[in-house]
Design a protein around this motif. Sequence first.
Motif, PDB file in Angstrom:
ATOM      1  N   HIS A   1       0.829  -1.205   0.000  1.00  0.00           N
ATOM      2  CA  HIS A   1       0.000   0.000   0.000  1.00  0.00           C
ATOM      3  C   HIS A   1       0.864   1.256   0.000  1.00  0.00           C
ATOM      4  N   VAL A   2       1.932   1.251   0.795  1.00  0.00           N
ATOM      5  CA  VAL A   2       2.821   2.411   0.858  1.00  0.00           C
ATOM      6  C   VAL A   2       3.503   2.642  -0.482  1.00  0.00           C
ATOM      7  N   GLN A   3       4.042   1.566  -1.059  1.00  0.00           N
ATOM      8  CA  GLN A   3       4.714   1.691  -2.345  1.00  0.00           C
ATOM      9  C   GLN A   3       3.758   2.197  -3.423  1.00  0.00           C
ATOM     10  N   PHE A   4       2.540   1.701  -3.433  1.00  0.00           N
ATOM     11  CA  PHE A   4       1.548   2.145  -4.409  1.00  0.00           C
ATOM     12  C   PHE A   4       1.265   3.634  -4.252  1.00  0.00           C
ATOM     13  N   ALA A   5       1.013   4.056  -3.026  1.00  0.00           N
ATOM     14  CA  ALA A   5       0.714   5.466  -2.787  1.00  0.00           C
ATOM     15  C   ALA A   5       1.900   6.363  -3.147  1.00  0.00           C
ATOM     16  N   ARG A   6       3.105   5.892  -2.845  1.00  0.00           N
ATOM     17  CA  ARG A   6       4.312   6.691  -3.110  1.00  0.00           C
ATOM     18  C   ARG A   6       4.526   6.892  -4.604  1.00  0.00           C
ATOM     19  N   TRP A   7       4.442   5.834  -5.379  1.00  0.00           N
ATOM     20  CA  TRP A   7       4.849   5.948  -6.777  1.00  0.00           C
ATOM     21  C   TRP A   7       3.742   6.432  -7.691  1.00  0.00           C
ATOM     22  N   ARG A   8       2.462   6.267  -7.321  1.00  0.00           N
ATOM     23  CA  ARG A   8       1.417   6.876  -8.140  1.00  0.00           C
ATOM     24  C   ARG A   8       1.512   8.391  -8.027  1.00  0.00           C
ATOM     25  N   LEU A   9       1.808   8.878  -6.812  1.00  0.00           N
ATOM     26  CA  LEU A   9       1.950  10.313  -6.588  1.00  0.00           C
ATOM     27  C   LEU A   9       3.158  10.854  -7.351  1.00  0.00           C
ATOM     28  N   ALA A  10       4.283  10.148  -7.277  1.00  0.00           N
ATOM     29  CA  ALA A  10       5.502  10.612  -7.935  1.00  0.00           C
ATOM     30  C   ALA A  10       5.333  10.636  -9.452  1.00  0.00           C
ATOM     31  N   ALA A  11       4.776   9.572 -10.022  1.00  0.00           N
ATOM     32  CA  ALA A  11       4.604   9.501 -11.472  1.00  0.00           C
ATOM     33  C   ALA A  11       3.631  10.571 -11.964  1.00  0.00           C
ATOM     34  N   ARG A  12       2.578  10.814 -11.195  1.00  0.00           N
ATOM     35  CA  ARG A  12       1.602  11.829 -11.604  1.00  0.00           C
ATOM     36  C   ARG A  12       2.229  13.218 -11.576  1.00  0.00           C
ATOM     37  N   GLU A  13       2.984  13.517 -10.530  1.00  0.00           N
ATOM     38  CA  GLU A  13       3.641  14.818 -10.425  1.00  0.00           C
ATOM     39  C   GLU A  13       4.561  15.057 -11.625  1.00  0.00           C
ATOM     40  N   ALA A  14       5.376  14.054 -11.971  1.00  0.00           N
ATOM     41  CA  ALA A  14       6.302  14.210 -13.084  1.00  0.00           C
ATOM     42  C   ALA A  14       5.561  14.309 -14.417  1.00  0.00           C
ATOM     43  N   THR A  15       4.465  13.597 -14.558  1.00  0.00           N
ATOM     44  CA  THR A  15       3.690  13.658 -15.798  1.00  0.00           C
ATOM     45  C   THR A  15       3.065  15.037 -15.982  1.00  0.00           C
TER      46      THR A  15
ATOM     47  N   GLU B   1      12.754   0.057  -2.293  1.00  0.00           N
ATOM     48  CA  GLU B   1      12.539   0.058  -0.850  1.00  0.00           C
ATOM     49  C   GLU B   1      12.071  -1.315  -0.377  1.00  0.00           C
ATOM     50  N   TRP B   2      11.206  -1.944  -1.190  1.00  0.00           N
ATOM     51  CA  TRP B   2      10.640  -3.231  -0.795  1.00  0.00           C
ATOM     52  C   TRP B   2      11.734  -4.251  -0.560  1.00  0.00           C
ATOM     53  N   ASP B   3      12.688  -4.320  -1.496  1.00  0.00           N
ATOM     54  CA  ASP B   3      13.652  -5.408  -1.427  1.00  0.00           C
ATOM     55  C   ASP B   3      14.692  -5.210  -0.349  1.00  0.00           C
ATOM     56  N   ARG B   4      15.032  -3.991  -0.013  1.00  0.00           N
ATOM     57  CA  ARG B   4      16.049  -3.801   0.992  1.00  0.00           C
ATOM     58  C   ARG B   4      15.468  -3.780   2.398  1.00  0.00           C
ATOM     59  N   GLY B   5      14.152  -3.851   2.503  1.00  0.00           N
ATOM     60  CA  GLY B   5      13.528  -3.952   3.810  1.00  0.00           C
ATOM     61  C   GLY B   5      13.414  -2.618   4.530  1.00  0.00           C
ATOM     62  N   ALA B   6      13.786  -1.524   3.864  1.00  0.00           N
ATOM     63  CA  ALA B   6      13.685  -0.213   4.504  1.00  0.00           C
ATOM     64  C   ALA B   6      12.243   0.264   4.459  1.00  0.00           C
ATOM     65  N   ARG B   7      11.891   1.064   5.425  1.00  0.00           N
ATOM     66  CA  ARG B   7      10.544   1.615   5.473  1.00  0.00           C
ATOM     67  C   ARG B   7      10.609   3.126   5.347  1.00  0.00           C
ATOM     68  N   PRO B   8       9.664   3.712   4.617  1.00  0.00           N
ATOM     69  CA  PRO B   8       9.639   5.164   4.533  1.00  0.00           C
ATOM     70  C   PRO B   8       9.492   5.773   5.892  1.00  0.00           C
ATOM     71  N   PRO B   9       9.982   7.014   6.078  1.00  0.00           N
ATOM     72  CA  PRO B   9       9.848   7.647   7.382  1.00  0.00           C
ATOM     73  C   PRO B   9       8.391   7.676   7.840  1.00  0.00           C
TER      74      PRO B   9
END
Length: 490
Positions: A374-388, A481-489
């Motif tokens: 869920h976090v990854q989805f929310a993060r990258w949909r926002l990022a891709a939309r901003e850049a688009t 982020e998923w593969d290295r096990g790190a979590r967003p702040p």
Amino acid sequence: MTPSPHRMPGALFDAVAAGGGGAGALRLLARAEHSRRLACAYAVTAAAREAGGSVAEEAGRAWELFTAATRAAPGATAAVLTHPAAGPALFGLLAHLTRREDPERSPVGWYTALAAAAAVRAGLPGRVEWPVDGPWVALPSLGRARFPGAGSGGRAEVRVDAAGRARITLHGQSPADAPVPVPASPYRSEGRWHGSHLLTTLDSGVPLLLDVLDQPGFPNAVRCPDDLGADEVRRWSAVAREACGLLRADHPELYAELAAGGRLLVPLTNPGHGTVSGSSAETFGCVAMSRPTTATGFAVTVTHEMQHNKFAAVLHLFDLLEPGSPERFYAPWRPDPRPLLGLFHGAYAHLGVARFWARRRETEPDPGLRAEAHVQFARWRLAAREATLVTLASGRLTPLGHRFADRMLHTLDALCRLPVPTSARHRAESAARAHRAAWQERNGSAERVEMQKTPGEQGSQLCVRGGSRTGSPRITPLTTEWDRGARPPP
């Protein structure tokens, strides 16, 4: 050998722009890339002819060999020209010749090696030789032979007998090693011959291969087949099979794209933390990546780089951007300012990443990993939309480029309307703010950075004015982020 014209139906163009396209799109783009490589081979031959001398003679012999191999077995030439190693070799040689640099120092041996590989694949009786440096003699798309202790200044010779059997000999400053036979069976290593490693076979019968890309390669790539031990190959194979099973079950369109054509993985070394991956506009069908430790990390990385592959191939067919000024823009996934083309490329890749996580959060059985999805989805949909949005507002899109970006935005708007748990949305937004703040601290001073309003957004877009204009890099890193096990702040 004549390239064919290629036409992409409007509906398929729109499907690709929306982030997908399926197997049909990949097959069309692969055919177009084949035609482009064939045209480049002819351009190399013509440029070498203008240069004259030994370069013209060697390039002419290579073209004649390509022509003969095509008559004998058309698929043999196609397999060589569409191999990822052929792109950098051909376009690098063409650039050298057209810059009118010293023709005698041109890497025309790359061209001959490609022609020799086509002759071996076609079982064309005869012999061909070319200059090589060092102990490795590569036949692109087939493998490479090793001559231990060999230095520079040698000449490789390939002989194909009447039965189609081939062997390689190295003359010159090399030890008196016996010739190396080229196995008839692909993906086989024996003695001093090293072939690609078959990780798995996809449903279409297409192989997923792991190999060192013949020169020129990627930064941080494994340089020699000897560096890939048997244990390491087994680890790659295990995670690849699991990832392909995940894509087949939960992401059928992505899996269909993967299975639509040959796919080569180039292993990267020294990744640091997480998964590092990259791609090049001239290595269609190739993904360079460090070995992920999870199937999900593998699947999302391949998804990301396949998007770059598709976008690069589309750019070879259509002009999506007009030439423009050297501004650099903030990209929510990079530590450095990006040219508009790089921003467009990255937005398309992360559109694919967002679509991947949109599905993964529905299918992941583990509650903790589903929360991360869920976090990854929310993060990258926002990022891709901003850049688009920034790309659309740039004023540099052609009509087709505007249509492409508009379809991207339509998909992203739909993804942004999907509900996400409040905690996941907050973590994604916190990660986005932290990335932007770090970027500003690293890249911006009041004199160099201009804040531009993004249309329809409350936030602002960072744009760096001035600086030299450069193209997109050969390799685009992605830390998952998923593969290295790190979590967003939090």
